[in-house]
Design an enzyme around this catalytic site. Structure first.
Site, mmCIF file in Angstrom:
data_model
loop_
_atom_site.group_PDB
_atom_site.id
_atom_site.type_symbol
_atom_site.label_atom_id
_atom_site.label_comp_id
_atom_site.label_asym_id
_atom_site.label_seq_id
_atom_site.Cartn_x
_atom_site.Cartn_y
_atom_site.Cartn_z
ATOM 1 N N GLU A 36 0.833 -1.182 0.000
ATOM 2 C CA GLU A 36 0.000 0.000 0.000
ATOM 3 C C GLU A 36 0.882 1.251 0.000
ATOM 4 O O GLU A 36 2.023 1.228 0.445
ATOM 5 C CB GLU A 36 -0.904 0.018 1.241
ATOM 6 C CG GLU A 36 -1.976 -1.046 1.237
ATOM 7 C CD GLU A 36 -3.077 -0.771 0.227
ATOM 8 O OE1 GLU A 36 -3.161 0.390 -0.240
ATOM 9 O OE2 GLU A 36 -3.837 -1.697 -0.103
ATOM 10 N N CYS B 270 -7.962 12.179 -2.339
ATOM 11 C CA CYS B 270 -8.264 10.844 -2.840
ATOM 12 C C CYS B 270 -9.322 10.197 -1.941
ATOM 13 O O CYS B 270 -9.723 10.753 -0.916
ATOM 14 C CB CYS B 270 -6.990 9.996 -2.885
ATOM 15 S SG CYS B 270 -6.332 9.609 -1.243
ATOM 16 N N CYS C 79 -8.115 9.524 1.711
ATOM 17 C CA CYS C 79 -8.038 10.770 2.486
ATOM 18 C C CYS C 79 -9.420 11.337 2.764
ATOM 19 O O CYS C 79 -9.651 11.940 3.811
ATOM 20 C CB CYS C 79 -7.179 11.794 1.742
ATOM 21 S SG CYS C 79 -5.410 11.422 1.744
#
Length: 365
Positions: free
Chosen positions: A283, A307, A310
């Site tokens: 990740e 994103c 977030c």
């Protein structure tokens, strides 16, 4: 307000000055050493002298020489420019009368302009146009004394860069004044009416040109914060605000104590996951998560639309408004999730003439 216009030769300085006079600005100028302050003729010549070249252009021609320039609708000071003996006397006058609007083309050295920049009513406007178009305009307005292209380019180099046999990096070079400019106009318009239309939309009287509105202020700070990012994929900066007070600033990168992304700390961002086993999922490490709730009603300014990951964290913190500048590939998914959570998402649009806030960060002492 005092608008000072600088720019290259035949770029349209006089056209912009005349436009502002038609909007009830008052023309002010500074006496040249060769002029007599008591002479009426010196005031009459005020609108036609180019401070860089001392070349006199026709008051009755547009900068494109395509027809008459619209005459000002109204002028004061007995229909003549007010002439001052020095920059300091002009500065004193406009400071006392700062609620009125003035325009000049007679400020063109850094030392002089820095004294005016300290005033909150001063706006420095720079204008430029394509070189070849300016060369043709110059010779059209000076048909009796045309200049060669080489002469014009040599003079242009002196004006822009201070490069020439007689000057070395003078304080009046346009390149040396760039950081003081509030608004830059690229005059690529084919007619005077198109330039006027652009100036109408620009609205030079908008106070946001001199004192940024809150969105512009915080977005500029977010863009500045992004410069600290070490993420190899995308630089992102953010400012967290509540009641127009900054709570925190931040940028993306690897967690504290972990090797920086630009030093190989994030496998995914460095694009080297092929060298690891396929059954291992890597990740992105370039994520930040707040350590505590920021309080209800906060606003997050981010130079890039957040994103999806977030977005989830933003919703959890209690932020109620997200303002962004640059788009991202998952904008739609983030927008849907924010809307579902009751968080407002809106895009910041820089004011015309101000430039991209990523590049329009000015620090003045």
């Amino acid at each position: 307000m005092l608008v000072a216009i600088i720019g290259t030769r035949s770029s349209g300085k006089t056209a912009v000055e005349n436009y502002l006079i038609s909007k009830d600005f008052h023309r002010v100028r500074i006496l040249n050493d060769s002029e007599d302050l008591s002479s009426d003729s010196s005031s009459e010549r005020a609108s036609t002298i180019d401070p860089y070249t001392d070349q006199v252009a026709s008051k009755h021609l547009s900068f494109l020489s395509m027809g008459p320039t619209p005459q000002p609708s109204r002028m004061t000071f007995d229909d003549k420019p007010r002439v001052f003996s020095s920059p300091s006397s002009l500065l004193d006058f406009v400071t006392r009368n700062w609620r009125l609007d003035f325009v000049t083309v007679d400020l063109y050295t850094r030392e002089v302009i820095e004294a005016f920049v300290k005033r909150p009513f001063f706006l420095l406007l720079s204008i430029d146009a394509p070189l070849l178009a300016r060369f043709y305009r110059t010779n059209t307005n000076m048909s009796s004394h045309p200049v060669s292209l080489e002469e014009f380019v040599r003079e242009d180099d002196i004006i822009v860069f201070g490069a020439g046999p007689l000057q070395e990096s003078p304080s009046s070079s346009l390149q040396n004044l760039g950081d003081l400019v509030n608004i830059h106009i690229s005059n690529t318009f084919s007619t005077l009416s198109l330039l006027h239309s652009y100036l109408d939309d620009l609205n030079l009287l908008d106070p946001g040109h001199l004192r940024p509105q809150w969105d512009a202020y915080f977005m500029t700070l977010a863009s500045l914060a992004s410069k600290r990012s070490n993420c190899m994929k995308r630089r992102v900066g953010a400012v967290l605000v509540r009641e127009n007070r900054i709570l925190a600033t931040g940028y993306n990168g690897t967690p504290r104590g972990v090797t920086n992304c630009n030093e190989g700390g994030c496998v995914k961002c460095n694009g080297s996951s092929e060298s690891y086993p396929e059954d291992v999922e890597y990740e992105c490490r370039c994520l930040k998560q707040g350590r505590e709730r920021v309080g209800q009603g906060s606003v997050l300014y981010c130079n890039t639309c957040p994103c999806l990951k977030c977005t989830i964290k933003i919703i959890q913190t209690g932020v109620k408004v997200v303002v962004y500048n640059l788009s991202y590939k998952v904008d739609d998914a983030s927008a849907r999730l924010l809307a579902e959570a009751g968080v407002e998402l809106r895009r910041f649009q820089p004011a015309k003439g101000s430039g991209d806030p990523r590049l329009h960060i000015m620090v003045r002492s």
